[in-house]
Motif scaffolding. Structure first.
Motif, PDB file in Angstrom:
ATOM      1  N   ARG A  27       0.814  -1.214   0.000  1.00 13.38           N
ATOM      2  CA  ARG A  27       0.000   0.000   0.000  1.00 13.38           C
ATOM      3  C   ARG A  27       0.847   1.262   0.000  1.00 13.38           C
ATOM      4  O   ARG A  27       0.400   2.301  -0.428  1.00 13.38           O
ATOM      5  CB  ARG A  27      -0.920   0.004   1.224  1.00 13.38           C
ATOM      6  N   GLY A  28       2.067   1.203   0.456  1.00 19.99           N
ATOM      7  CA  GLY A  28       2.883   2.401   0.587  1.00 19.99           C
ATOM      8  C   GLY A  28       3.826   2.617  -0.579  1.00 19.99           C
ATOM      9  O   GLY A  28       4.854   3.259  -0.402  1.00 19.99           O
ATOM     10  N   SER A  29       3.515   2.119  -1.745  1.00 21.05           N
ATOM     11  CA  SER A  29       4.437   2.261  -2.864  1.00 21.05           C
ATOM     12  C   SER A  29       4.482   3.708  -3.340  1.00 21.05           C
ATOM     13  O   SER A  29       3.574   4.504  -3.116  1.00 21.05           O
ATOM     14  CB  SER A  29       4.042   1.334  -4.014  1.00 21.05           C
ATOM     15  N   VAL A  30       5.555   4.065  -4.020  1.00 22.62           N
ATOM     16  CA  VAL A  30       5.756   5.428  -4.494  1.00 22.62           C
ATOM     17  C   VAL A  30       4.680   5.807  -5.503  1.00 22.62           C
ATOM     18  O   VAL A  30       4.199   6.943  -5.503  1.00 22.62           O
ATOM     19  CB  VAL A  30       7.166   5.559  -5.115  1.00 22.62           C
ATOM     20  N   LEU A  34       2.331   9.090  -5.365  1.00 22.71           N
ATOM     21  CA  LEU A  34       2.404  10.049  -6.464  1.00 22.71           C
ATOM     22  C   LEU A  34       1.029  10.264  -7.094  1.00 22.71           C
ATOM     23  O   LEU A  34       0.650  11.403  -7.394  1.00 22.71           O
ATOM     24  CB  LEU A  34       3.402   9.559  -7.517  1.00 22.71           C
ATOM     25  N   ASN A  35       0.270   9.194  -7.271  1.00 20.05           N
ATOM     26  CA  ASN A  35      -1.094   9.323  -7.797  1.00 20.05           C
ATOM     27  C   ASN A  35      -1.950  10.176  -6.868  1.00 20.05           C
ATOM     28  O   ASN A  35      -2.734  11.019  -7.322  1.00 20.05           O
ATOM     29  CB  ASN A  35      -1.735   7.950  -7.976  1.00 20.05           C
ATOM     30  N   ARG A  36      -1.841   9.955  -5.583  1.00 17.30           N
ATOM     31  CA  ARG A  36      -2.612  10.735  -4.615  1.00 17.30           C
ATOM     32  C   ARG A  36      -2.194  12.205  -4.652  1.00 17.30           C
ATOM     33  O   ARG A  36      -3.045  13.101  -4.626  1.00 17.30           O
ATOM     34  CB  ARG A  36      -2.406  10.161  -3.212  1.00 17.30           C
ATOM     35  N   LEU A  37      -0.901  12.473  -4.747  1.00 16.33           N
ATOM     36  CA  LEU A  37      -0.405  13.846  -4.789  1.00 16.33           C
ATOM     37  C   LEU A  37      -0.890  14.562  -6.049  1.00 16.33           C
ATOM     38  O   LEU A  37      -1.329  15.719  -5.988  1.00 16.33           O
ATOM     39  CB  LEU A  37       1.131  13.846  -4.742  1.00 16.33           C
ATOM     40  N   VAL A  38      -0.853  13.899  -7.182  1.00 17.58           N
ATOM     41  CA  VAL A  38      -1.324  14.499  -8.431  1.00 17.58           C
ATOM     42  C   VAL A  38      -2.822  14.770  -8.349  1.00 17.58           C
ATOM     43  O   VAL A  38      -3.302  15.825  -8.794  1.00 17.58           O
ATOM     44  CB  VAL A  38      -0.972  13.602  -9.633  1.00 17.58           C
ATOM     45  N   SER A  39      -3.584  13.849  -7.793  1.00 16.31           N
ATOM     46  CA  SER A  39      -5.030  14.049  -7.661  1.00 16.31           C
ATOM     47  C   SER A  39      -5.349  15.259  -6.786  1.00 16.31           C
ATOM     48  O   SER A  39      -6.207  16.077  -7.125  1.00 16.31           O
ATOM     49  CB  SER A  39      -5.685  12.804  -7.063  1.00 16.31           C
ATOM     50  N   ILE A  40      -4.661  15.388  -5.670  1.00 14.19           N
ATOM     51  CA  ILE A  40      -4.881  16.522  -4.783  1.00 14.19           C
ATOM     52  C   ILE A  40      -4.489  17.827  -5.468  1.00 14.19           C
ATOM     53  O   ILE A  40      -5.192  18.841  -5.363  1.00 14.19           O
ATOM     54  CB  ILE A  40      -4.109  16.329  -3.458  1.00 14.19           C
ATOM     55  N   THR A  41      -3.383  17.819  -6.200  1.00 15.68           N
ATOM     56  CA  THR A  41      -2.924  19.018  -6.892  1.00 15.68           C
ATOM     57  C   THR A  41      -3.915  19.454  -7.965  1.00 15.68           C
ATOM     58  O   THR A  41      -4.247  20.645  -8.078  1.00 15.68           O
ATOM     59  CB  THR A  41      -1.540  18.768  -7.521  1.00 15.68           C
ATOM     60  N   VAL A  42      -4.416  18.515  -8.747  1.00 18.90           N
ATOM     61  CA  VAL A  42      -5.382  18.845  -9.802  1.00 18.90           C
ATOM     62  C   VAL A  42      -6.684  19.351  -9.192  1.00 18.90           C
ATOM     63  O   VAL A  42      -7.264  20.337  -9.674  1.00 18.90           O
ATOM     64  CB  VAL A  42      -5.628  17.620 -10.714  1.00 18.90           C
ATOM     65  N   LEU A  43      -7.147  18.727  -8.141  1.00 19.15           N
ATOM     66  CA  LEU A  43      -8.376  19.169  -7.485  1.00 19.15           C
ATOM     67  C   LEU A  43      -8.219  20.583  -6.918  1.00 19.15           C
ATOM     68  O   LEU A  43      -9.114  21.420  -7.070  1.00 19.15           O
ATOM     69  CB  LEU A  43      -8.752  18.192  -6.371  1.00 19.15           C
ATOM     70  N   THR A  44      -7.084  20.863  -6.299  1.00 17.44           N
ATOM     71  CA  THR A  44      -6.820  22.206  -5.773  1.00 17.44           C
ATOM     72  C   THR A  44      -6.792  23.236  -6.897  1.00 17.44           C
ATOM     73  O   THR A  44      -7.363  24.324  -6.776  1.00 17.44           O
ATOM     74  CB  THR A  44      -5.488  22.221  -4.997  1.00 17.44           C
ATOM     75  N   ALA A  45      -6.143  22.907  -8.009  1.00 21.81           N
ATOM     76  CA  ALA A  45      -6.083  23.832  -9.140  1.00 21.81           C
ATOM     77  C   ALA A  45      -7.473  24.101  -9.711  1.00 21.81           C
ATOM     78  O   ALA A  45      -7.794  25.245 -10.076  1.00 21.81           O
ATOM     79  CB  ALA A  45      -5.163  23.271 -10.220  1.00 21.81           C
ATOM     80  N   LEU A  46      -8.311  23.083  -9.777  1.00 23.26           N
ATOM     81  CA  LEU A  46      -9.674  23.289 -10.266  1.00 23.26           C
ATOM     82  C   LEU A  46     -10.482  24.188  -9.336  1.00 23.26           C
ATOM     83  O   LEU A  46     -11.213  25.075  -9.788  1.00 23.26           O
ATOM     84  CB  LEU A  46     -10.381  21.939 -10.428  1.00 23.26           C
ATOM     85  N   ILE A  47     -10.350  23.976  -8.045  1.00 26.93           N
ATOM     86  CA  ILE A  47     -11.088  24.800  -7.077  1.00 26.93           C
ATOM     87  C   ILE A  47     -10.628  26.249  -7.160  1.00 26.93           C
ATOM     88  O   ILE A  47     -11.447  27.177  -7.178  1.00 26.93           O
ATOM     89  CB  ILE A  47     -10.912  24.238  -5.650  1.00 26.93           C
ATOM     90  N   VAL A  48      -9.316  26.488  -7.236  1.00 25.97           N
ATOM     91  CA  VAL A  48      -8.795  27.845  -7.323  1.00 25.97           C
ATOM     92  C   VAL A  48      -9.231  28.499  -8.634  1.00 25.97           C
ATOM     93  O   VAL A  48      -9.637  29.670  -8.651  1.00 25.97           O
ATOM     94  CB  VAL A  48      -7.254  27.838  -7.193  1.00 25.97           C
ATOM     95  N   GLY A  49      -9.189  27.757  -9.731  1.00 29.38           N
ATOM     96  CA  GLY A  49      -9.585  28.310 -11.024  1.00 29.38           C
ATOM     97  C   GLY A  49     -11.055  28.688 -11.078  1.00 29.38           C
ATOM     98  O   GLY A  49     -11.421  29.762 -11.558  1.00 29.38           O
TER      99      GLY A  49
END
Length: 60
Positions: A27-30, A34-49
């Motif tokens: 469960r702790g693989s890189v 990384l998938n979780r980090l990208v998902s959070i980043t994209v969601l944050t960018a959408l909310i800000v936009g």
């Protein structure tokens, strides 16, 4: 009227067959992190936009 094959006996059709999955990954693989980090980043960018667009349209 043709007989309908039962779902369990029906053979898979198609040009390619699905590969069987190998052993389960930890469960702790890189890749998971990384998938979780990208998902959070994209969601944050959408909310800000969307927020910036709404502020511009309403109060601009």
């Amino acid at each position: 009227m043709p007989q309908v094959a039962k779902a369990g006996r029906r053979r898979r059709q198609g040009a390619t067959r699905r590969q069987r999955r190998g052993p389960a990954r930890s469960r702790g693989s890189v890749d998971d992190w990384l998938n979780r980090l990208v998902s959070i980043t994209v969601l944050t960018a959408l909310i800000v936009g969307v927020s910036a667009l709404l502020i511009t349209l309403l109060w601009g």
